[in-house]
Structures are given as C-alpha cells and as structure tokens.
Design a protein around this motif. Sequence first.
Motif, PDB file in Angstrom:
ATOM      1  N   LEU A  32      20.133  16.245  11.151  1.00 16.71           N
ATOM      2  CA  LEU A  32      20.810  15.891  12.406  1.00 16.71           C
ATOM      3  C   LEU A  32      20.700  17.018  13.427  1.00 16.71           C
ATOM      4  CD1 LEU A  32      24.056  14.163  11.031  1.00 16.71           C
ATOM      5  CD2 LEU A  32      21.956  13.082  11.896  1.00 16.71           C
ATOM      6  N   ILE A  33      20.804  18.245  12.969  1.00 18.62           N
ATOM      7  CA  ILE A  33      20.680  19.390  13.883  1.00 18.62           C
ATOM      8  C   ILE A  33      19.258  19.477  14.430  1.00 18.62           C
ATOM      9  CG2 ILE A  33      20.867  21.896  14.054  1.00 18.62           C
ATOM     10  CD1 ILE A  33      22.966  21.713  11.791  1.00 18.62           C
ATOM     11  N   LEU A  34      18.270  19.184  13.598  1.00 18.91           N
ATOM     12  CA  LEU A  34      16.882  19.184  14.080  1.00 18.91           C
ATOM     13  C   LEU A  34      16.683  18.102  15.144  1.00 18.91           C
ATOM     14  CD1 LEU A  34      14.836  19.743  10.796  1.00 18.91           C
ATOM     15  CD2 LEU A  34      15.476  21.418  12.531  1.00 18.91           C
ATOM     16  N   ILE A  35      17.349  16.965  14.986  1.00 20.06           N
ATOM     17  CA  ILE A  35      17.261  15.905  15.998  1.00 20.06           C
ATOM     18  C   ILE A  35      17.863  16.381  17.320  1.00 20.06           C
ATOM     19  CG2 ILE A  35      18.090  13.598  16.608  1.00 20.06           C
ATOM     20  CD1 ILE A  35      17.891  12.852  13.657  1.00 20.06           C
ATOM     21  N   VAL A  36      18.968  17.117  17.249  1.00 20.24           N
ATOM     22  CA  VAL A  36      19.576  17.662  18.461  1.00 20.24           C
ATOM     23  C   VAL A  36      18.635  18.663  19.128  1.00 20.24           C
ATOM     24  CG1 VAL A  36      21.493  19.052  19.342  1.00 20.24           C
ATOM     25  CG2 VAL A  36      21.921  17.288  17.638  1.00 20.24           C
ATOM     26  N   ALA A  37      17.956  19.477  18.314  1.00 23.02           N
ATOM     27  CA  ALA A  37      17.006  20.450  18.878  1.00 23.02           C
ATOM     28  C   ALA A  37      15.848  19.744  19.584  1.00 23.02           C
ATOM     29  CB  ALA A  37      16.474  21.356  17.765  1.00 23.02           C
ATOM     30  N   VAL A  38      15.349  18.654  18.997  1.00 22.30           N
ATOM     31  CA  VAL A  38      14.273  17.884  19.632  1.00 22.30           C
ATOM     32  C   VAL A  38      14.764  17.249  20.931  1.00 22.30           C
ATOM     33  CG1 VAL A  38      12.796  15.859  19.356  1.00 22.30           C
ATOM     34  CG2 VAL A  38      13.044  17.470  17.471  1.00 22.30           C
ATOM     35  N   CYS A  79      21.441  25.645  17.853  1.00 22.96           N
ATOM     36  CA  CYS A  79      20.780  24.832  16.823  1.00 22.96           C
ATOM     37  C   CYS A  79      20.283  25.701  15.671  1.00 22.96           C
ATOM     38  CB  CYS A  79      19.623  24.051  17.438  1.00 22.96           C
ATOM     39  SG  CYS A  79      20.133  22.669  18.501  1.00 22.96           S
ATOM     40  N   VAL A  80      19.715  26.863  15.993  1.00 27.17           N
ATOM     41  CA  VAL A  80      19.245  27.759  14.928  1.00 27.17           C
ATOM     42  C   VAL A  80      20.417  28.204  14.059  1.00 27.17           C
ATOM     43  CG1 VAL A  80      18.215  30.011  14.461  1.00 27.17           C
ATOM     44  CG2 VAL A  80      17.232  28.534  16.209  1.00 27.17           C
ATOM     45  N   TRP A  81      21.520  28.607  14.708  1.00 29.35           N
ATOM     46  CA  TRP A  81      22.681  29.053  13.948  1.00 29.35           C
ATOM     47  C   TRP A  81      23.236  27.916  13.087  1.00 29.35           C
ATOM     48  CZ3 TRP A  81      27.783  27.389  14.069  1.00 29.35           C
ATOM     49  CH2 TRP A  81      28.703  28.197  13.381  1.00 29.35           C
ATOM     50  N   ALA A  82      23.335  26.715  13.643  1.00 23.50           N
ATOM     51  CA  ALA A  82      23.852  25.579  12.879  1.00 23.50           C
ATOM     52  C   ALA A  82      22.932  25.228  11.715  1.00 23.50           C
ATOM     53  CB  ALA A  82      24.036  24.371  13.797  1.00 23.50           C
ATOM     54  N   CYS A  83      21.617  25.329  11.926  1.00 21.31           N
ATOM     55  CA  CYS A  83      20.670  25.050  10.827  1.00 21.31           C
ATOM     56  C   CYS A  83      20.804  26.077   9.713  1.00 21.31           C
ATOM     57  CB  CYS A  83      19.242  25.039  11.373  1.00 21.31           C
ATOM     58  SG  CYS A  83      18.739  23.454  12.076  1.00 21.31           S
ATOM     59  N   VAL A  84      21.044  27.331  10.065  1.00 23.34           N
ATOM     60  CA  VAL A  84      21.225  28.368   9.043  1.00 23.34           C
ATOM     61  C   VAL A  84      22.436  28.040   8.183  1.00 23.34           C
ATOM     62  CG1 VAL A  84      21.802  30.794   8.682  1.00 23.34           C
ATOM     63  CG2 VAL A  84      20.073  30.167  10.362  1.00 23.34           C
ATOM     64  N   TRP A  95      18.186  27.572  26.409  1.00 19.21           N
ATOM     65  CA  TRP A  95      18.215  28.660  25.432  1.00 19.21           C
ATOM     66  C   TRP A  95      19.547  28.722  24.697  1.00 19.21           C
ATOM     67  CZ3 TRP A  95      14.431  31.275  23.316  1.00 19.21           C
ATOM     68  CH2 TRP A  95      13.198  31.310  23.966  1.00 19.21           C
ATOM     69  N   LEU A  96      20.635  28.424  25.372  1.00 24.20           N
ATOM     70  CA  LEU A  96      21.929  28.432  24.692  1.00 24.20           C
ATOM     71  C   LEU A  96      21.972  27.390  23.584  1.00 24.20           C
ATOM     72  CD1 LEU A  96      24.424  28.870  27.680  1.00 24.20           C
ATOM     73  CD2 LEU A  96      23.780  30.564  25.973  1.00 24.20           C
ATOM     74  N   LEU A  97      21.459  26.194  23.865  1.00 22.07           N
ATOM     75  CA  LEU A  97      21.451  25.152  22.844  1.00 22.07           C
ATOM     76  C   LEU A  97      20.431  25.453  21.752  1.00 22.07           C
ATOM     77  CD1 LEU A  97      22.890  22.622  22.077  1.00 22.07           C
ATOM     78  CD2 LEU A  97      21.266  21.280  23.422  1.00 22.07           C
ATOM     79  N   ARG A  98      19.334  26.102  22.103  1.00 15.81           N
ATOM     80  CA  ARG A  98      18.374  26.521  21.080  1.00 15.81           C
ATOM     81  C   ARG A  98      19.021  27.460  20.067  1.00 15.81           C
ATOM     82  NH1 ARG A  98      12.837  27.982  24.491  1.00 15.81           N
ATOM     83  NH2 ARG A  98      11.973  25.856  24.575  1.00 15.81           N
ATOM     84  N   SER A 110      15.321  28.030   8.327  1.00 18.94           N
ATOM     85  CA  SER A 110      15.943  27.274   9.413  1.00 18.94           C
ATOM     86  C   SER A 110      15.239  27.531  10.738  1.00 18.94           C
ATOM     87  CB  SER A 110      17.420  27.644   9.524  1.00 18.94           C
ATOM     88  OG  SER A 110      18.110  27.330   8.330  1.00 18.94           O
ATOM     89  N   SER A 111      14.913  28.797  10.993  1.00 17.87           N
ATOM     90  CA  SER A 111      14.179  29.119  12.224  1.00 17.87           C
ATOM     91  C   SER A 111      12.815  28.443  12.226  1.00 17.87           C
ATOM     92  CB  SER A 111      14.014  30.635  12.349  1.00 17.87           C
ATOM     93  OG  SER A 111      15.263  31.284  12.379  1.00 17.87           O
ATOM     94  N   PHE A 112      12.164  28.424  11.074  1.00 15.52           N
ATOM     95  CA  PHE A 112      10.863  27.752  10.963  1.00 15.52           C
ATOM     96  C   PHE A 112      10.986  26.263  11.277  1.00 15.52           C
ATOM     97  CE2 PHE A 112       8.116  25.144   8.251  1.00 15.52           C
ATOM     98  CZ  PHE A 112       6.859  25.554   8.682  1.00 15.52           C
ATOM     99  N   ALA A 113      12.005  25.604  10.717  1.00 13.69           N
ATOM    100  CA  ALA A 113      12.164  24.155  10.935  1.00 13.69           C
ATOM    101  C   ALA A 113      12.461  23.847  12.398  1.00 13.69           C
ATOM    102  CB  ALA A 113      13.274  23.622  10.032  1.00 13.69           C
ATOM    103  N   VAL A 114      13.342  24.644  13.032  1.00 10.58           N
ATOM    104  CA  VAL A 114      13.683  24.404  14.433  1.00 10.58           C
ATOM    105  C   VAL A 114      12.469  24.632  15.329  1.00 10.58           C
ATOM    106  CG1 VAL A 114      15.112  25.181  16.353  1.00 10.58           C
ATOM    107  CG2 VAL A 114      16.116  24.921  14.090  1.00 10.58           C
ATOM    108  N   LEU A 115      11.716  25.702  15.082  1.00 11.88           N
ATOM    109  CA  LEU A 115      10.550  26.014  15.916  1.00 11.88           C
ATOM    110  C   LEU A 115       9.469  24.947  15.789  1.00 11.88           C
ATOM    111  CD1 LEU A 115      10.345  29.863  15.331  1.00 11.88           C
ATOM    112  CD2 LEU A 115      10.769  28.727  17.516  1.00 11.88           C
ATOM    113  N   VAL A 116       9.230  24.457  14.584  1.00 11.16           N
ATOM    114  CA  VAL A 116       8.217  23.425  14.391  1.00 11.16           C
ATOM    115  C   VAL A 116       8.642  22.131  15.091  1.00 11.16           C
ATOM    116  CG1 VAL A 116       7.122  21.953  12.668  1.00 11.16           C
ATOM    117  CG2 VAL A 116       7.296  24.400  12.268  1.00 11.16           C
TER     118      VAL A 116
END
Length: 530
Positions: free
Chosen positions: A88-94, A399-404, A393-396, A454-460
């Motif tokens: 779900l967090i990855l969907i928010v990042a997209v 999302c990284v923090w939430a994914c961690v 950038w704030l939401l980025r 988590s950083s890898f998943a968000v960046l991809v």
Amino acid sequence: SSRKEPTLSHFVSFHCSCPLLPCPVPSHPTNFVSTASALHRLAGAMKYQIDEGETSRGSGGRVRRKPAAKRASGSCFMSLTGCAAFPLILIVAVWNEKNFICDNQAAIVAVRDAHNVGCNASKVPFEKFGYFSCPIRKTLLPTPFSFESFNGDLSTELEVPVSFAGISGMQLAQMYQCQEACEAGVCSYQMTWAAHQINSDEFSTKQDNKQARLAACPAFLEVTSGNPVFPTNLHMGKVTKSADMVQVGESDEDSFTINHRLLQYLEPTKAVNLTSATTSFFGPLPANSGVSPWSRPLTLTSQHLGVGGTGFDLESCVPPYQLGCIRVKYYHSNPEEITALAHISSSGEVNIGEVSEGWGCEPDVLGEVAAGNLSLTDMVDGVSEDAWGVSLWLLRLACVWACVVAFYLAVHPITQSSEVVMTYLAMCPCGWYVEYKLEGMVDSVVCTMSVMISSFAVLVSMAAVWYCVRPLVAFQMCTIAACCICGAVGSKKAFGDEEIRHQELRRRGQSPFDSDDDDDEDSDSETGSE
C-alpha cells in the motif's frame, strides 16, 4: 567465620564451569552488593525483567513469562500488518510521482523539448516548443489604448481624451464612498476610495449609528439612496485589455507573431503618466458650479475630469474629496523585449500548445510570455505549479520511512526467534556473555536490510513512473536502488562472515570473544604503562 566479603571472582568461579566458553573474570574485586547490582542490571539486559502486564505468579511465588504461544501470535500479527502495509505504501509512492508529473507536465515538456530558437522565424523549419527572447518591432505596434477601449460597450458618449501605447493596458476606476464596519452592534464609518459599489441600503438603522454616520460621512443624507452609483459610461473596478497581436524578432520580414491569447499573460503594472494630456481636460468642476460630486446620473466627459496632482490619475474633484468623487487610473505594459516559451509553428506564429505526458494525465497547455529578457529556467518556474517539488520530496521521504517500518514489522518473527534462541542460550553457563555480544547484532542487520530493501522498492516504483517521461531520471533512480540492494547484501554478508568466524573458533575449542578480550587487555596494559 571469615569477615571477608565474597568477591565477584568467587561468585563467577563458583557458578561458571563452561570449558568451551570461559567466563571473563574481572581483575579487581568488588563487594557483594556491587555484584548483586551488576547481576540485576545483567538480568535486565537479558530481558528477564518482565513488564507488569506480562507476569503471573505461580505456586511458590515464582515469576513466569507469558506463554510462548501468545508471544508468537503477537509477532505473527505484526508480520501480517507489515506485509499488508508495504504494498500500500508503494502504491502511495507511485501516486505521488504520477500526481507530480501530471501537475507539472508543462514544465517537464519545457525542460525536455524547448530550445532557444533565436529571433529569426525563418530558421524554424517545423512546429516545435521553443523559447526565445527578442525585441518588439516598434514599426508594427498595435493601436494605442483609449477610454473607448475599456468602456466602449457602455455608451457612445466617450468624450474623454485618453490615449497610451502598450501591449496590454488596464483601467482602474474608484469612487469616494462611505464605508461601514460593525462589531457587537456598534458601527463605525469612514470615507474611502472603493473600486466597487458599497451598498449603503444595508447600513444600520440604529439612531446612535446614524449619528456616527453623519459625523464621518458628510452630505450622506443629501444623496437619495446613500452612496451614489458609478457614472453611466465608466466601468467600476479593473478592466484589462490586450493587443490582438505583437511581432517580435530581428526584422519585420522574419519576425515571430504572438497572438492575443498569449499576450493576456502580460500584466500591465506600470502607471501611465497623463501629464501631457493636462490641457485636454477642463475639470474638475468648481464648487460654485451648482453641480455636486454626488449628483447622478452622471456621464463623464473632459469637462468633469482633470489630471490630478500626481499626474497619474484623472479626478472629478479636488481635495478635500467629497462623497461621489471619481478617480480613474491607467496602467500598461510596454516592454522593449518579450520572452516567450510556447508552441512555435513553421510560419512563425507563437501560440499556446497542448501537452500530455505520462499515463492517466489529462492534457495540459504550455504557453508563457513575460516582459524583458528572462532565462529558460525563469520561464519554466512560471509554468510549474511546484517548481522545487517540496511536497514531492516530503512525501517521498515519508514513503521511505513508512516502508522501512512496514518491512521491519514483516520480518519481526526473525528478531523474535533470535530472542527465543538467546533466552535459552542465556541458561547455559556463561551464556549471558554470548547473549550480551549477539543480542544487538540481529536487530542491527534486520534494521539495515529494512532500510536498504525499502529504499530499493520505493526507488524502483518511482523509476517505473518516470521511465516514459524522463528516462534519465528513471536511470538515476535505478542506479541508487542498485546501491541500496548492494548495501543490503553487504550487511547480510558481513553478519554471515561473523557467524562463520564464531563457529570456527568454537570448533577449535576457543571462545569467539577471546580476540576481543585480548584486544581489551592489550589496550589496558598500554594505558597502564603510559
């Protein structure tokens, strides 16, 4: 019978008898109270201190931990929560990246496709988005603005000799009126210049407020319906007009033609000096003319108006101003050079173009003009809703923090199982020392891998959105993602190498921590010699 207090050396030598993992014995004795305190703190480190909500008393008063099944169920619940939250967090990042692209697609196209095309329209062979900053062709200027340009739709009686040149112009008409401000039933009044009609019919009817109104607004009752209306041939407030077209370039033959739709972006901000037209006006009317400033209906002519003391406005009264006085100001934009960022045709016509970037984005328009010589960066900032991407950038980062956190929860059973193993390990002789060395290692490795993966998943995920719009940005994100996954593998390998070294030392019958203790003894001996 001896009065000697037992030392920590006695206590440890009595309770520890592990041939493979010899216990480290302090070189200096301490009293028994210090020993008990140290063991109490050690028990806390080994998690033998149990929270109040997790304890129960058995027969004999012994404290027992909550059953392992309950601890395991809590760990599984945390793992399921993390597994559900991670996608779900990855969907928010997209969504965040897509939303930024859709809101700023005009700026993205401008940065990617717009190039400086110079000031010669004949050198633009095909339609494209372009940028140029060129002088205005003075020989092809549009018709000057006049009083009729702003008020021609109201009346045919427009005998006000106003004329000024410019690409865009604005008329600001104001009237001196009585204004009311009420609070808790008590009203105050003042005379002020207003660009709109103040409805005096809604003023308070209380006797006290009427007296205050008479004192602050002289001659108010002499007007039939309160504040007078505007003149019949004058628009109230602001009226802005733009030229139909303007030609810019190196020469009249090879110039660009900017149409009316783009010229509307040129805001008239410079006040027009009317001093040169002073002799064309014969007002304002003197006080003994028998015509009051508030007399209505009123059709403005050169007989009613005169150039004010500042030279930038037309006034129907002289100070002190009275109720119903009219003041008109004019502004224009008449630059020597124009900068444009828009769609340019092969014939040199400059117009607003339509852009559509990214999947799921509604089409946007790209077209911007400004007075003066501006850079492409300045023009891009003008068409971008969030040029610096602060919210992006704030939401980025969020999302990284939430994914961690979600990933750490997902792998929580690993850390829980390691705690169970260490709990049983601590029951062995000298096991507390092994637990002391290893208890933070698993958490550190899991935390490091959580951050990296988590950083890898968000960046991809973000790179997948940017691939069709800006491939270079997507490549940069993938490069950073690769570094993150390499860091995760490296941390796992480092932990694995440490485990292999410990197993090898155990196989030889040595303590895994002998080398650490030896290093500590060497440093202590060096300190003592110094």
